[in-house]
Design an enzyme around this catalytic site. Structure first.
Site, PDB file in Angstrom:
ATOM      1  N   THR A 254      40.373  39.291  23.375  1.00  0.00           N
ATOM      2  CA  THR A 254      39.680  38.057  23.776  1.00  0.00           C
ATOM      3  C   THR A 254      38.350  37.899  23.042  1.00  0.00           C
ATOM      4  O   THR A 254      37.748  38.893  22.614  1.00  0.00           O
ATOM      5  CB  THR A 254      39.428  38.106  25.301  1.00  0.00           C
ATOM      6  OG1 THR A 254      38.511  37.081  25.658  1.00  0.00           O
ATOM      7  CG2 THR A 254      38.808  39.428  25.745  1.00  0.00           C
ATOM      8  N   ASP A 255      37.860  36.660  22.985  1.00  0.00           N
ATOM      9  CA  ASP A 255      36.523  36.418  22.417  1.00  0.00           C
ATOM     10  C   ASP A 255      35.412  36.893  23.361  1.00  0.00           C
ATOM     11  O   ASP A 255      34.261  37.000  22.954  1.00  0.00           O
ATOM     12  CB  ASP A 255      36.335  34.929  22.074  1.00  0.00           C
ATOM     13  CG  ASP A 255      36.469  33.985  23.260  1.00  0.00           C
ATOM     14  OD1 ASP A 255      36.771  34.446  24.382  1.00  0.00           O
ATOM     15  OD2 ASP A 255      36.284  32.761  23.064  1.00  0.00           O
ATOM     16  N   GLU A 256      35.784  37.199  24.627  1.00  0.00           N
ATOM     17  CA  GLU A 256      34.740  37.549  25.601  1.00  0.00           C
ATOM     18  C   GLU A 256      34.076  38.882  25.278  1.00  0.00           C
ATOM     19  O   GLU A 256      33.002  39.191  25.800  1.00  0.00           O
ATOM     20  CB  GLU A 256      35.321  37.531  27.020  1.00  0.00           C
ATOM     21  CG  GLU A 256      35.960  36.194  27.331  1.00  0.00           C
ATOM     22  CD  GLU A 256      36.223  35.930  28.798  1.00  0.00           C
ATOM     23  OE1 GLU A 256      35.585  36.551  29.652  1.00  0.00           O
ATOM     24  OE2 GLU A 256      37.085  35.072  29.071  1.00  0.00           O
TER      25      GLU A 256
ATOM     26  N   TYR B 121      35.693  42.586  33.091  1.00  0.00           N
ATOM     27  CA  TYR B 121      36.881  42.231  32.297  1.00  0.00           C
ATOM     28  C   TYR B 121      36.596  42.394  30.803  1.00  0.00           C
ATOM     29  O   TYR B 121      37.329  43.069  30.081  1.00  0.00           O
ATOM     30  CB  TYR B 121      37.313  40.781  32.596  1.00  0.00           C
ATOM     31  CG  TYR B 121      38.267  40.210  31.562  1.00  0.00           C
ATOM     32  CD1 TYR B 121      39.540  40.733  31.390  1.00  0.00           C
ATOM     33  CD2 TYR B 121      37.876  39.140  30.742  1.00  0.00           C
ATOM     34  CE1 TYR B 121      40.414  40.221  30.430  1.00  0.00           C
ATOM     35  CE2 TYR B 121      38.737  38.617  29.789  1.00  0.00           C
ATOM     36  CZ  TYR B 121      40.004  39.165  29.629  1.00  0.00           C
ATOM     37  OH  TYR B 121      40.861  38.657  28.674  1.00  0.00           O
TER      38      TYR B 121
ATOM     39  N   LYS C 180      38.239  45.028  28.047  1.00  0.00           N
ATOM     40  CA  LYS C 180      38.937  44.604  26.829  1.00  0.00           C
ATOM     41  C   LYS C 180      38.230  45.179  25.590  1.00  0.00           C
ATOM     42  O   LYS C 180      38.878  45.597  24.629  1.00  0.00           O
ATOM     43  CB  LYS C 180      38.995  43.075  26.735  1.00  0.00           C
ATOM     44  CG  LYS C 180      39.895  42.405  27.757  1.00  0.00           C
ATOM     45  CD  LYS C 180      41.358  42.785  27.648  1.00  0.00           C
ATOM     46  CE  LYS C 180      42.044  42.199  26.424  1.00  0.00           C
ATOM     47  NZ  LYS C 180      43.516  42.447  26.459  1.00  0.00           N
TER      48      LYS C 180
END
Ligand code: NAD
Ligand code: TYD
Length: 354
Positions: A132-134, A158, A162
Site C-alpha cells: 500500500t501507499d500508506e 496497519y 504492511k
C-alpha cells in the site's frame, strides 16, 4: 498455475476473476475467510476447474508447503492481509499476526520451494507482494507525490504492519535472492469491497437513509484507483517487472473525502431521486486518531518502464461502482449481518460529532 493468497477478499477476488478471464491459467486461492473474505465473491467460478479454493491461513506453514509441492506454481501473488486502518487502531494484534508473521511464514515456504526448483522454473518463479501507499506516511498539500524512493514513515498500526512486510520481502530478495516484486498501491474502489471502507460504507448508509459519517473536516486526500486497473497493474508487474524492484500503482485521481462523498450523493440522487438530496445525510464525526492527511502516488515508473497507466476515470468508475452496489444488495445484506454490526457499533457509537 499461480498461488494467490487472500483471493476471497476485495482486491483478491477481483484479481482472481480478472486473471482467469485474461490469462486463463489455473489459480490456487488460499484464503482464511476472515470477516473480509467471502466465497460468494467467486460464485461465477463455481464448477470452473481453473479455480482451486483452499480455506486456510498463510501462517499454516505445513499447508502452504504442501500446496506449493502439489501445484508447483510459477508465482505467488500475496494479497492476504488485515486491511482496515480503523480496525488496526482498535485491535492491532491480528495485523501483526497476518501482515508481518504471515508474510514471514509465506516467504520462508516460498524460499524453500524456490530453492529446490530446477531450471527453467527457478528463474521464472516470482513472489509478488501487494502493498500500500500508506507505508510512506502523510503528505502536506504541496509535497510531491510518493515515489518508489520516498522514505517509509508508516503512521497507523496497519501501515506499520504492511511496511514491516515490505521490508521482509526486500530482505528475502537481497539476502537469499528470492525473485520478489513489490507493488505499493493507492486506495482502491469497485465491486466486492467490504462496506467498512469509505465508498461502500457511504453507499450502504445512504441506501438505508443513515448518516454519512465524515471523519474530522473531510479534507483528507486519497488517490483513488479502480480495482480493475490495480489488477491489470499487478499482472503487468508480474510479467514485466524487474526482480527486486518496487512499483507504485496509483490512479492520478486525488480527491478529498468530502468531494468523494458529495460525488456519491449526486450519483445516488440520479439513481434514487425520491431520496434526494442524499447530501443531507452527511454528518461530521470525531476524527480518526493519527489520521493521515494526504496520500498521492507518482506512478511514472509503472508508466515508463512497464507501459501501465490507469484506464478508468474516477467519475465513471464511481458511477459503475454505485450501480454494482445497487444491483447487489443481497451481497451487501449477506456481508453486513452478524459481526459487521458489532464493528459498526465499535467504530461509530462513541464518535459523537466533530
Ligand atoms: P480485504 O480485507 O478485502 O481482503 C483480505 C483477504 O485476506 C480476505 O479474503 C481475508 O479472508 C484474507 N486473509 C486475511 N488474513 C488471512 C490469513 N492469515 N491467511 C489467509 N488469508 C487471510 O483486503 P483488500 O482491500 O482486498 O486488500 C488486499 C491487499 O491489498 C492487502 O494486502 C492490502 O494491504 C493491499 N492494498 C489494499 C488497498 C485497498 O484500497 N483496499 C490499497 C493498496 C493495497
Ligand atoms: P478507508 O476507506 O478506511 O481507507 P484508508 O484509511 O486506508 O485510506 O478511508 C478512506 C478515507 O475516508 C480516510 O481518510 C478515512 C475516511 N473515512 C471517513 O471519513 N468516514 C468513514 O466512515 C470511513 C470508513 C473512512
Amino acid at each position: 498455475m499461480i498461488l494467490v493468497t487472500g483471493g476471497a477478499g476485495f482486491i483478491g477476488a477481483n484479481f482472481v476473476l480478472d486473471w482467469i478471464a485474461t490469462e486463463g491459467t489455473p489459480v490456487v486461492n488460499l484464503d482464511k475467510l476472515t470477516y473480509a473474505g467471502n466465497p460468494d465473491n467467486l460464485a461465477s467460478l463455481r464448477g470452473d476447474a481453473r479455480h482451486i479454493f483452499v480455506k486456510g491461513d498463510i501462517n499454516d506453514r505445513a499447508l502452504v508447503a504442501s500446496l506449493l509441492q502439489q501445484h508447483q506454481p510459477s508465482a505467488i501473488v500475496h494479497l492476504a492481509a488485515e486491511s482496515h486502518v480503523d480496525r488496526s487502531i482498535h485491535a492491532p494484534g491480528e495485523f501483526v499476526q497476518t501482515n508481518v508473521v504471515g508474510t514471514f511464514s509465506l516467504l520462508e515456504e516460498a524460499r524453500a520451494y524456490w530453492g529446490a526448483l530446477t531450471e527453467p522454473a527457478k528463474s521464472q518463479f516470482r513472489f509478488l507482494h501487494v502493498s500500500t501507499d500508506e507505508v510512506y506516511g502523510s503528505l502536506g498539500p504541496a509535497d510531491p507525490a510518493f515515489s518508489e524512493l520516498t522514505a517509509y514513515a508508516p503512521n497507523s498500526p496497519y501501515a506499520a504492519s504492511k511496511a514491516a512486510s515490505d521490508h521482509l520481502v526486500r530482505a528475502y530478495h537481497h539476502t537469499y535472492g528470492l525473485p520478489t516484486i513489490t507493488t505499493n498501491c493507492s486506495n482502491n474502489y469497485g465491486p466486492f469491497q467490504f462496506p467498512e471502507k469509505l465508498i461502500p460504507l457511504m453507499i450502504r448508509n445512504a441506501l438505508e437513509q443513515k448518516p454519512l459519517p465524515v471523519y474530522g473536516d473531510g479534507q483528507q486526500i486519497r488517490d483513488w484507483l479502480h480495482v480493475t486497473d490495480h489488477c491489470a497493474g499487478i499482472r503487468t508487474a508480474l510479467h514485466k517487472g524487474r526482480i527486486g524492484e518496487t512499483y507504485n500503482i496509483g490512479g492520478n485521481s486525488e480527491k478529498t473525502n468530502l468531494d468523494v462523498v458529495h460525488t456519491l450523493c449526486a450519483i445516488l440522487d440520479d439513481a434514487l431521486p425520491s431520496h434526494a438530496p442524499h447530501a443531507k445525510l452527511i454528518a461530521y464525526v470525531k476524527d480518526r486518531p493519527g489520521h493521515d492527511r494526504r496520500y498521492a502516488i507518482n506512478a511514472t515508473k509503472m508508466k515508463n518502464e512497464l507501459a501501465w497507466s490507469p484506464a478508468e476515470p474516477f467519475e465513471s468508475g464511481l458511477r459503475k461502482t454505485v450501480a454494482w452496489y445497487l444491483s447487489h444488495q443481497e451481497w451487501v445484506n449477506n456481508v453486513t449481518s452478524g459481526a459487521y454490526r458489532n464493528w459498526v457499533e465499535t467504530n461509530y457509537a462513541n464518535r459523537g460529532t466533530a
